[in-house]
Motif scaffolding. Structure first.
Motif, PDB file in Angstrom:
ATOM      1  N   ASN A 229     -25.055   1.425  59.361  1.00 20.42           N
ATOM      2  CA  ASN A 229     -25.386   0.000  59.394  1.00 20.42           C
ATOM      3  C   ASN A 229     -26.874  -0.260  59.174  1.00 20.42           C
ATOM      4  N   GLY A 230     -27.593   0.783  58.758  1.00 18.05           N
ATOM      5  CA  GLY A 230     -29.022   0.646  58.508  1.00 18.05           C
ATOM      6  C   GLY A 230     -29.894   1.112  59.649  1.00 18.05           C
ATOM      7  N   THR A 231     -29.337   1.127  60.859  1.00 12.69           N
ATOM      8  CA  THR A 231     -30.151   1.519  62.017  1.00 12.69           C
ATOM      9  C   THR A 231     -29.517   2.624  62.858  1.00 12.69           C
ATOM     10  N   ASN A 232     -28.318   3.093  62.491  1.00  6.23           N
ATOM     11  CA  ASN A 232     -27.658   4.113  63.321  1.00  6.23           C
ATOM     12  C   ASN A 232     -27.696   5.503  62.710  1.00  6.23           C
ATOM     13  N   ILE A 233     -28.489   5.724  61.682  1.00  6.36           N
ATOM     14  CA  ILE A 233     -28.612   7.052  61.086  1.00  6.36           C
ATOM     15  C   ILE A 233     -29.188   8.027  62.111  1.00  6.36           C
ATOM     16  N   ASN A 234     -28.553   9.182  62.252  1.00  9.37           N
ATOM     17  CA  ASN A 234     -28.960  10.237  63.200  1.00  9.37           C
ATOM     18  C   ASN A 234     -28.904   9.794  64.664  1.00  9.37           C
ATOM     19  N   ASP A 235     -28.278   8.669  64.943  1.00 12.13           N
ATOM     20  CA  ASP A 235     -28.250   8.140  66.305  1.00 12.13           C
ATOM     21  C   ASP A 235     -27.080   8.752  67.076  1.00 12.13           C
ATOM     22  N   ARG A 236     -27.385   9.732  67.921  1.00 12.88           N
ATOM     23  CA  ARG A 236     -26.381  10.441  68.727  1.00 12.88           C
ATOM     24  C   ARG A 236     -25.287  11.050  67.850  1.00 12.88           C
ATOM     25  N   CYS A 237     -25.675  11.519  66.704  1.00 13.57           N
ATOM     26  CA  CYS A 237     -24.734  12.182  65.794  1.00 13.57           C
ATOM     27  C   CYS A 237     -25.529  13.060  64.837  1.00 13.57           C
ATOM     28  N   GLY A 238     -24.819  13.844  64.041  1.00 13.23           N
ATOM     29  CA  GLY A 238     -25.482  14.679  63.042  1.00 13.23           C
ATOM     30  C   GLY A 238     -25.973  16.000  63.582  1.00 13.23           C
ATOM     31  N   SER A 239     -26.702  16.714  62.746  1.00 17.05           N
ATOM     32  CA  SER A 239     -27.086  18.102  63.057  1.00 17.05           C
ATOM     33  C   SER A 239     -28.079  18.216  64.200  1.00 17.05           C
ATOM     34  N   THR A 240     -28.763  17.126  64.554  1.00 17.63           N
ATOM     35  CA  THR A 240     -29.682  17.177  65.684  1.00 17.63           C
ATOM     36  C   THR A 240     -29.036  16.685  66.979  1.00 17.63           C
ATOM     37  N   HIS A 241     -27.772  16.275  66.903  1.00 18.51           N
ATOM     38  CA  HIS A 241     -27.024  15.875  68.094  1.00 18.51           C
ATOM     39  C   HIS A 241     -25.578  16.327  67.886  1.00 18.51           C
ATOM     40  N   THR A 242     -25.370  17.620  68.004  1.00 21.27           N
ATOM     41  CA  THR A 242     -24.075  18.212  67.654  1.00 21.27           C
ATOM     42  C   THR A 242     -22.991  17.951  68.694  1.00 21.27           C
TER      43      THR A 242
ATOM     44  N   VAL B 254      -9.221  16.129  56.983  1.00 18.97           N
ATOM     45  CA  VAL B 254     -10.586  15.722  57.316  1.00 18.97           C
ATOM     46  C   VAL B 254     -10.607  14.739  58.474  1.00 18.97           C
ATOM     47  N   ILE B 255     -11.465  15.036  59.454  1.00 14.69           N
ATOM     48  CA  ILE B 255     -11.718  14.125  60.566  1.00 14.69           C
ATOM     49  C   ILE B 255     -13.175  13.675  60.446  1.00 14.69           C
ATOM     50  N   PRO B 256     -13.423  12.496  59.881  1.00 17.45           N
ATOM     51  CA  PRO B 256     -14.796  12.054  59.645  1.00 17.45           C
ATOM     52  C   PRO B 256     -15.441  11.461  60.890  1.00 17.45           C
ATOM     53  N   VAL B 257     -16.708  11.776  61.085  1.00 12.82           N
ATOM     54  CA  VAL B 257     -17.524  11.256  62.185  1.00 12.82           C
ATOM     55  C   VAL B 257     -18.850  10.805  61.573  1.00 12.82           C
ATOM     56  N   GLY B 258     -19.427   9.762  62.108  1.00 13.39           N
ATOM     57  CA  GLY B 258     -20.722   9.319  61.595  1.00 13.39           C
ATOM     58  C   GLY B 258     -20.646   8.846  60.166  1.00 13.39           C
ATOM     59  N   VAL B 259     -19.637   8.024  59.856  1.00  9.05           N
ATOM     60  CA  VAL B 259     -19.453   7.548  58.484  1.00  9.05           C
ATOM     61  C   VAL B 259     -19.452   6.019  58.421  1.00  9.05           C
ATOM     62  N   SER B 260     -20.135   5.382  59.363  1.00 11.71           N
ATOM     63  CA  SER B 260     -20.204   3.916  59.388  1.00 11.71           C
ATOM     64  C   SER B 260     -21.661   3.467  59.491  1.00 11.71           C
TER      65      SER B 260
ATOM     66  N   LYS C 258      -8.199  22.091  59.461  1.00 11.95           N
ATOM     67  CA  LYS C 258      -8.584  20.795  59.995  1.00 11.95           C
ATOM     68  C   LYS C 258     -10.089  20.828  60.251  1.00 11.95           C
ATOM     69  N   VAL C 259     -10.824  19.960  59.548  1.00 10.11           N
ATOM     70  CA  VAL C 259     -12.283  20.024  59.546  1.00 10.11           C
ATOM     71  C   VAL C 259     -12.881  18.712  60.052  1.00 10.11           C
ATOM     72  N   VAL C 260     -13.714  18.800  61.081  1.00  6.84           N
ATOM     73  CA  VAL C 260     -14.527  17.650  61.487  1.00  6.84           C
ATOM     74  C   VAL C 260     -15.789  17.650  60.647  1.00  6.84           C
ATOM     75  N   ILE C 261     -16.105  16.531  60.025  1.00  8.76           N
ATOM     76  CA  ILE C 261     -17.342  16.421  59.252  1.00  8.76           C
ATOM     77  C   ILE C 261     -18.155  15.256  59.826  1.00  8.76           C
ATOM     78  N   ASP C 262     -19.322  15.567  60.367  1.00  7.84           N
ATOM     79  CA  ASP C 262     -20.227  14.564  60.934  1.00  7.84           C
ATOM     80  C   ASP C 262     -21.335  14.295  59.927  1.00  7.84           C
ATOM     81  N   CYS C 263     -21.357  13.103  59.384  1.00 12.17           N
ATOM     82  CA  CYS C 263     -22.313  12.751  58.321  1.00 12.17           C
ATOM     83  C   CYS C 263     -23.535  12.012  58.845  1.00 12.17           C
ATOM     84  N   ALA C 264     -23.688  11.916  60.149  1.00 15.47           N
ATOM     85  CA  ALA C 264     -24.887  11.343  60.775  1.00 15.47           C
ATOM     86  C   ALA C 264     -25.136   9.896  60.362  1.00 15.47           C
TER      87      ALA C 264
END
Length: 447
Positions: free
Chosen positions: A210-223, A202-208, A177-183
């Motif tokens: 909208n043009g302005t939420n990239i890296n926003d409280r998600c991804g490798s800089t906000h683990t 697969v448990i997807p995170v950060g897969v929505s 069971k893998v969480v994947i955070d795509c930021a």
């Protein structure tokens, strides 16, 4: 020939502000097109990828206009990871690859990275030549030689199929069971699909995006986001990518984070056992922890350090014929597979070790004890040169003398932001804090 516009990873800045304006992107595209059309031949081709930032539309169109104006035929990939651009530049026999992304930066920033026909990022010398062309009059193509633009619908699919070939043929991810955070970034479709096709739950995170939420409280800089998902879902492991998916952090089943140093240690040791680690050498930057160096040395392996930036890691790897390198920040470069850091491929290599050894992630992410390391950033104005101030130089020299034999000091300018990065390592944490804060205070006083 020095560079003014290009930093350590292409041209980068705030969107709609110099140099990330439509006008500059158009001229930069034209200059790059002219540079790659110096032989005067025909049928020149460039591929362009981007991440999910709103400003990507603007820059993509401007670059396309500039490139076609000099006779380049443009192939538009849409949102794909940075390593996909490196792969597809070479696979599609293009003369040039362009990635529109500011990597881990917030949505209001953007950047433009160039790849040569071999799929590797351009050298400092090539970027300086493009800058020189940019500063002059850029000769346009004759009307009959203007380039065309075409959208490539299956670019992401081609990359996904390639990525799966890097996973050992005899293994599957069934039962994991893998969480994947795509930021909310470039890999928001590719990464979950690859993992699912290899058998993972697969448990997807950060897969929505909208043009302005990239890296926003998600991804490798906000683990923290991925860590919470791992614990909440009882996942075996988490993979956290950044906005353009060229870097990765791994999280164990408890939500504890392993940075690039720990991942490189695992892979280097494994590859050395199999006789696959070229030259018995791992290439990493000056930022990598002293504990990594000690881990490698204890196994008869060598760490070669470079300046900060995955491009410099890759250049050292190519010079020495080495096949594994990267950065503490999560760029993992495996030239057996890719021409640049690839967070998804690195994540798959970690999952392959889990499947092969049947060990929990927590046993694979703690390969060495880190030496205490402290990094602080000081922002400065563009008109300031704080590292040239005598009081700052004196304070740095004082810290180096105090840490001599106990640790090390590293002070540098960021290549992507107006920051002075103050880093030190030392077993004595009190001394470490004292010296870093002393240098930070000196730099702040100077700016």
């Amino acid at each position: 020939m020095s560079r003014k516009l290009f930093g350590t990873d292409g041209v980068r800045g705030r969107a709609n502000t110099y140099p990330m304006t439509a006008e500059m992107a158009l001229r930069l595209g034209a200059a790059a097109g002219r540079y790659f059309r110096r032989d005067g031949g025909s049928a020149h081709r460039v591929v362009i990828g981007k991440d999910t930032r709103l400003s990507g539309y603007m820059l993509e169109n401007a670059l396309t206009a500039g490139l076609t104006s000099t006779g380049m035929n443009v192939l538009l990939l849409g949102p794909v990871p940075t390593p996909a651009v490196g792969f597809l530049t070479r696979s599609m026999r293009a003369d040039l690859g362009v990635m529109i992304s500011a990597s881990h930066n917030p949505h209001h920033d953007n950047g433009i990275k160039f790849f040569g026909p071999d799929g590797f990022k351009l050298s400092d010398e090539a970027e300086a030549e493009i800058e020189a062309i940019l500063e002059g009059e850029i000769a346009p193509a004759q009307p009959q030689n203007i380039g065309r633009a075409k959208r490539i619908e299956d670019g992401r699919g081609r990359y996904q199929e390639f990525v799966k070939t890097t996973f050992p043929a005899g293994l599957r991810l069934d039962g994991l069971k893998v969480v994947i955070d795509c930021a909310n970034g470039a890999a928001y479709k590719a990464a979950p699909e690859v993992l699912w096709e290899l058998g993972a739950e697969v448990i997807p995170v950060g897969v929505s995006p909208n043009g302005t939420n990239i890296n926003d409280r998600c991804g490798s800089t906000h683990t923290q986001t991925a860590a919470e998902a791992v614990v909440a879902h009882g996942a075996h492991v988490g993979i956290s990518l950044d906005g353009d998916a060229d870097r990765v952090m791994i999280l164990d089943q408890n939500g504890q984070v392993a940075d690039g140093d720990q991942i490189m240690a695992l892979l280097a040791a494994r590859w050395a056992e199999e006789g696959r680690l070229n030259g018995g050498t791992l290439v990493a930057t000056v930022m990598s922890n002293l504990g990594l160096e000690r881990f490698l040395s204890a196994r008869g392996l060598r760490l070669e350090r470079t300046a900060v930036g995955d491009r410099y890691v890759v250049e050292a790897m190519r010079r020495g014929g080495f096949n594994l390198g990267g950065e503490q920040s999560g760029h993992i470069v495996m030239t057996d597979f890719a021409t640049t850091g690839d967070g998804l491929i690195a994540g798959l290599q970690f999952l392959a070790e889990m499947a092969r050894t049947e060990k929990p992630a927590s046993e694979l992410v703690r390969n060495f004890e880190t030496v205490p390391q402290l990094l602080k950033n000081v922002r400065y104005g563009a008109d300031k040169q704080p590292l040239s101030v005598d009081s700052v130089k004196a304070r740095i020299a004082e810290a180096e003398a105090r840490l001599n034999g106990l640790g090390r000091v590293l002070i540098r300018k960021s290549g992507t932001e107006p920051l002075i990065r103050v880093m030190a390592e030392c077993e004595d944490e009190a001394l470490l804090l004292q010296e870093v804060e002393g240098i930070v205070a000196a730099v702040e006083a100077a700016v």
